[in-house]
Design an enzyme around this catalytic site. Structure first.
Site, PDB file in Angstrom:
ATOM      1  N   SER A  38      85.312 -59.504   9.957  1.00  0.00           N
ATOM      2  CA  SER A  38      83.749 -60.271  10.587  1.00  0.00           C
ATOM      3  C   SER A  38      84.313 -61.674   9.877  1.00  0.00           C
ATOM      4  CB  SER A  38      82.618 -59.758  10.128  1.00  0.00           C
ATOM      5  OG  SER A  38      82.709 -59.424   8.695  1.00  0.00           O
ATOM      6  N   ASP A 343      73.869 -63.805   6.798  1.00  0.00           N
ATOM      7  CA  ASP A 343      72.914 -62.690   7.134  1.00  0.00           C
ATOM      8  C   ASP A 343      73.114 -61.368   6.367  1.00  0.00           C
ATOM      9  OD1 ASP A 343      75.517 -61.666   7.382  1.00  0.00           O
ATOM     10  OD2 ASP A 343      75.521 -61.622   9.633  1.00  0.00           O
ATOM     11  N   HIS A 346      77.590 -61.882   5.413  1.00  0.00           N
ATOM     12  CA  HIS A 346      78.545 -62.964   5.357  1.00  0.00           C
ATOM     13  C   HIS A 346      77.851 -64.323   4.930  1.00  0.00           C
ATOM     14  CE1 HIS A 346      78.845 -60.074   8.828  1.00  0.00           C
ATOM     15  NE2 HIS A 346      80.154 -60.054   8.504  1.00  0.00           N
TER      16      HIS A 346
END
Length: 375
Positions: A38, A343, A346
């Site tokens: 991610s 979040d 991240h």
């Protein structure tokens, strides 16, 4: 070892150099080919075919993407990633996700998938791990996609030098393995056993790319796991001795330090074995600690460095496993540019920009990408 003061001096210099190498300059690179999770995914997970994700994913909702794009793009942050800033600096377009139908991959392709582990799904499940998401997106799977796409990336008769002007970016990989293992009720001590296998997988992946013609490869290390809000929340301890001066869990950071130490050794061996390939060792670990050490230098709010910007629950980490960013009634902080954690898992765009500067100009890439990009 470089002293903290020397590191800060380097950071000051690179901040002054920001933008010194931009798309207006000449670069040897005409494409970027990316693998990862991610921290590099530009949209593959949200394009994953059903039936794995029958409904929208949180990444598909605002406030993801609010800072730069103004809408969600599948990136797990409020704007751009390190990969995006590198592409901009090299005068290349944002790297399109592999699963984007009809995309033009002439200037690069991104195989990274949010949640992707280094170890493959069947292996982890065979170890009685709960893998989330339970899809075949591991490093091995991404390399298979690359193998399938390679004929369309290379012109006929060009196989030997097909990627002579491509910058490959490998990683990071490892964070999702540790997340899956720790959330499967394993201790940090039990998790450490898997670190050599993860590094083996990354090393084999780099070697496979070299054998396929890669001449320039960025290999990224892993974040300090003990500094991310979900781990801090899950492994919270009343014993202050278990935390370092940044407020990070020492036990969690053992994973990152161990992996990064082994990875540096492997990169050294690969450089010796393949002297005609330029392998760039890039860091996520040290810059994150620098943000925690000296947040004001990067324009960050020193009182919220371990607080999730887009989350719920309030201090100390504003992280709730049942109220993640992108879900209804979960809002972002007023100014994400002053936040480090986006979040929980991240970072914010502003943090990724600073890391990208360190990769492009140093000191967080050896050698800096800009030095290698000069034709």
């Amino acid at each position: 070892m470089r002293t903290p003061h020397a590191a800060f001096l380097f950071l000051f210099v690179l901040a002054c150099l920001r933008g010194a190498y931009s798309g207006g300059g000449r670069s040897r690179f005409t494409s970027i080919i990316s693998f990862g999770d991610s921290y590099a995914d530009t949209g593959n997970l949200v394009m994953w075919p059903e039936p794995f994700f029958p409904g929208p994913l949180p990444f598909e909702n605002l406030p993801y993407g609010q800072t730069f794009f103004g809408y969600p793009t599948g990136r797990a942050t409020d704007g751009r990633l390190v990969l995006d800033f590198i592409a901009e600096a090299l005068g290349l377009p944002f790297v399109p996700p592999y699963l984007a139908k009809g995309s033009n991959f002439s200037a690069g392709v991104n195989f990274a998938v949010a949640g992707a582990p280094a170890l493959n799904l069947t292996y982890l499940q065979g170890q009685n791990m709960t893998v989330n998401p339970p899809i075949n997106s591991s490093l091995h799977d991404q390399l298979e996609w690359f193998q399938k796409l390679k004929p369309s990336l290379c012109k006929v008769g060009q196989n030997t030098d097909c990627f002579a002007r491509s910058l490959f970016v490998m990683g990071e990989f490892g964070s999702n393995d540790y997340r899956n293992i720790l959330m499967s009720n394993r201790t940090v001590e039990q998790t450490l056993v898997y670190v050599p296998q993860i590094v083996d997988g990354i090393s084999r992946g780099v070697e496979r790319l070299i054998q396929q013609g890669a001449k320039y490869i960025v290999v990224a290390d892993v974040f300090p796991t003990g500094c991310i809000p979900p781990i801090l929340t899950m492994l919270a301890s009343p014993n202050k001795v278990e935390y370092d001066r940044h407020g990070c869990l020492k036990s969690g950071n053992r994973l990152g330090r161990y992996q990064n130490s082994l990875l540096r050794q492997r990169i050294k061996l690969l450089r010796h074995k393949y002297p005609h390939t330029k392998i760039i060792a890039a860091e996520y670990y040290r810059p994150v600690l620098a943000f925690l050490d000296m947040p004001a230098h990067f324009g960050l709010n020193s009182s919220t460095t371990l607080l999730t910007c887009c989350g719920a629950g309030g201090p100390p980490y504003n992280y709730d496993f049942n109220a993640g960013c992108g879900l209804p009634r979960v809002k972002a902080c007023i100014d994400p540019s002053q936040a480090l954690q986006w979040d929980g898992f991240h970072l914010t765009e502003s943090a990724y920009r600073a890391i990208a500067d360190g990769w492009l100009h140093g000191p967080y890439a050896d050698p800096p990408i800009v030095h290698v990009a000069r034709p």
